[in-house]
Scaffold this motif. Structure first.
Motif, short mmCIF file in Angstrom:
data_model
loop_
_atom_site.label_atom_id
_atom_site.label_comp_id
_atom_site.label_asym_id
_atom_site.label_seq_id
_atom_site.Cartn_x
_atom_site.Cartn_y
_atom_site.Cartn_z
N VAL A 1 45.58 33.60 44.46
CA VAL A 1 45.26 32.96 45.74
C VAL A 1 45.27 31.44 45.59
O VAL A 1 45.15 30.73 46.58
CB VAL A 1 43.89 33.41 46.27
CG1 VAL A 1 43.88 34.90 46.56
CG2 VAL A 1 42.78 33.05 45.29
N ALA B 1 48.06 43.28 47.71
CA ALA B 1 46.95 42.65 48.43
C ALA B 1 45.65 42.85 47.68
O ALA B 1 44.81 41.93 47.62
CB ALA B 1 46.85 43.24 49.84
N VAL B 2 45.46 44.02 47.09
CA VAL B 2 44.24 44.30 46.33
C VAL B 2 44.20 43.45 45.06
O VAL B 2 43.17 42.86 44.72
CB VAL B 2 44.15 45.80 45.98
CG1 VAL B 2 42.96 46.07 45.07
CG2 VAL B 2 44.06 46.62 47.25
N GLU C 1 45.67 40.67 44.58
CA GLU C 1 45.45 39.29 44.99
C GLU C 1 43.97 39.03 45.28
O GLU C 1 43.43 37.97 44.95
CB GLU C 1 46.29 38.96 46.21
CG GLU C 1 46.30 37.48 46.57
CD GLU C 1 47.16 37.20 47.78
OE1 GLU C 1 46.95 37.88 48.80
OE2 GLU C 1 48.02 36.32 47.70
N GLN C 2 43.32 40.01 45.91
CA GLN C 2 41.88 39.88 46.17
C GLN C 2 41.09 39.78 44.87
O GLN C 2 40.08 39.07 44.80
CB GLN C 2 41.39 41.07 47.00
CG GLN C 2 41.88 41.05 48.45
CD GLN C 2 41.59 42.35 49.17
OE1 GLN C 2 40.81 43.18 48.69
NE2 GLN C 2 42.21 42.54 50.32
N ASP D 1 41.15 36.34 43.80
CA ASP D 1 40.25 35.54 44.63
C ASP D 1 38.82 35.64 44.09
O ASP D 1 38.11 34.63 43.95
CB ASP D 1 40.31 36.01 46.07
CG ASP D 1 39.52 35.12 47.02
OD1 ASP D 1 39.38 33.92 46.72
OD2 ASP D 1 39.04 35.62 48.05
N LEU D 2 38.39 36.85 43.76
CA LEU D 2 37.06 37.04 43.18
C LEU D 2 36.97 36.37 41.81
O LEU D 2 35.94 35.76 41.47
CB LEU D 2 36.75 38.53 43.06
CG LEU D 2 36.61 39.30 44.38
CD1 LEU D 2 36.49 40.79 44.11
CD2 LEU D 2 35.40 38.80 45.16
#
Length: 240
Positions: free
Chosen positions: A58, A21-22, A24-25, A28-29
């Motif tokens: 993402v 999840a991290v 993937e974030q 996103d950034l």
């Protein structure tokens, strides 16, 4: 989670709510790095020594690209593995160039003519690279490469922190499980001592032989003995 894994998810990363999840974030950034219109999507390749690669993004377009590359067994043929090998940025200025390897033909077909891959600094055998995809050819100028490199430095620090935390949590879980298993075995030995009037060493030998004879793990056999001993007048007896 919009994550795709090539041939599986490495062990520590598979923990619920864990590092994927991290990571993937971070993609996103990264997708917002070159403008709020997200015209330059970002993906991430993660590889742990001795395990299979994990690809995240993402962006549905990038995920579709990864799936297409995986179907052609070309996921490991692009600039990301080269970035990991060289420990430095890798740029493809025009993926439509017919002299480029087949990997780039897939990306060109999706419409991405420029690719930038930058490795992240991780611990131990962990390796990762951020991948940026742009539609114009020669998009990644030296200035844009510098912007991406600064972002990758911060992203690497974030990834290192979360991977360490996940590893620490897993170690704690493993130790707790080992302690529970050891406690159960010790209790079972105590039951055998009481029922067979033998020493602790003799009781452990009895338990171990029974485990081997029945092809049952020691902790599982111990749990069964404890359960039986808690029953209504049930005795567990092993012959020596």
């Amino acid at each position: 989670m919009t994550t795709t894994a090539v041939d599986g998810v490495p062990g520590v990363l598979a923990r619920p709510g864990g590092t994927p999840a991290v990571l993937e974030q971070l993609t996103d950034l990264g997708t917002q790095l070159f403008g709020p219109d997200r015209a330059v999507p970002c993906g991430l390749m993660f590889r742990r020594q001795g395990e299979q690669a994990l690809f995240l993004s993402v962006s549905p377009v990038v995920l579709a690209l990864y799936a297409a590359l995986n179907a052609q067994h070309a996921a490991d043929a692009g600039p990301a593995p080269l970035a990991l090998e060289a420990l430095g940025p890798q740029v493809a200025d025009d993926t439509s160039d017919p002299t480029y390897p087949p990997f780039f033909a897939v990306t060109a077909a999706v419409g991405f003519l420029s690719i930038l891959s930058i490795p992240l600094a991780l611990d131990g055998g962990d390796r990762a690279a951020l991948n940026f995809y742009a539609r114009p050819a020669a998009f990644f100028t030296p200035e844009r490469q510098h912007i991406a490199a600064v972002f990758a430095e911060q992203a690497g620090a974030t990834a290192r922190t979360h991977i360490r935390l996940n590893a620490s949590e897993k170690l704690t879980d493993d130790l707790q499980a080992a302690m529970r298993s050891r406690t159960g075995i010790d209790i079972a030995i105590g039951i055998i001592v009481a029922q067979n009037r033998c020493s602790q060493d003799e009781a452990f030998g009895i338990l171990k032989r029974a485990s081997m004879a029945r092809n049952i793990k020691l902790k599982d056999l111990a749990a069964g003995i404890i359960t039986q001993a808690g029953g209504a007048g049930t005795r567990t007896h092993f012959g020596t």
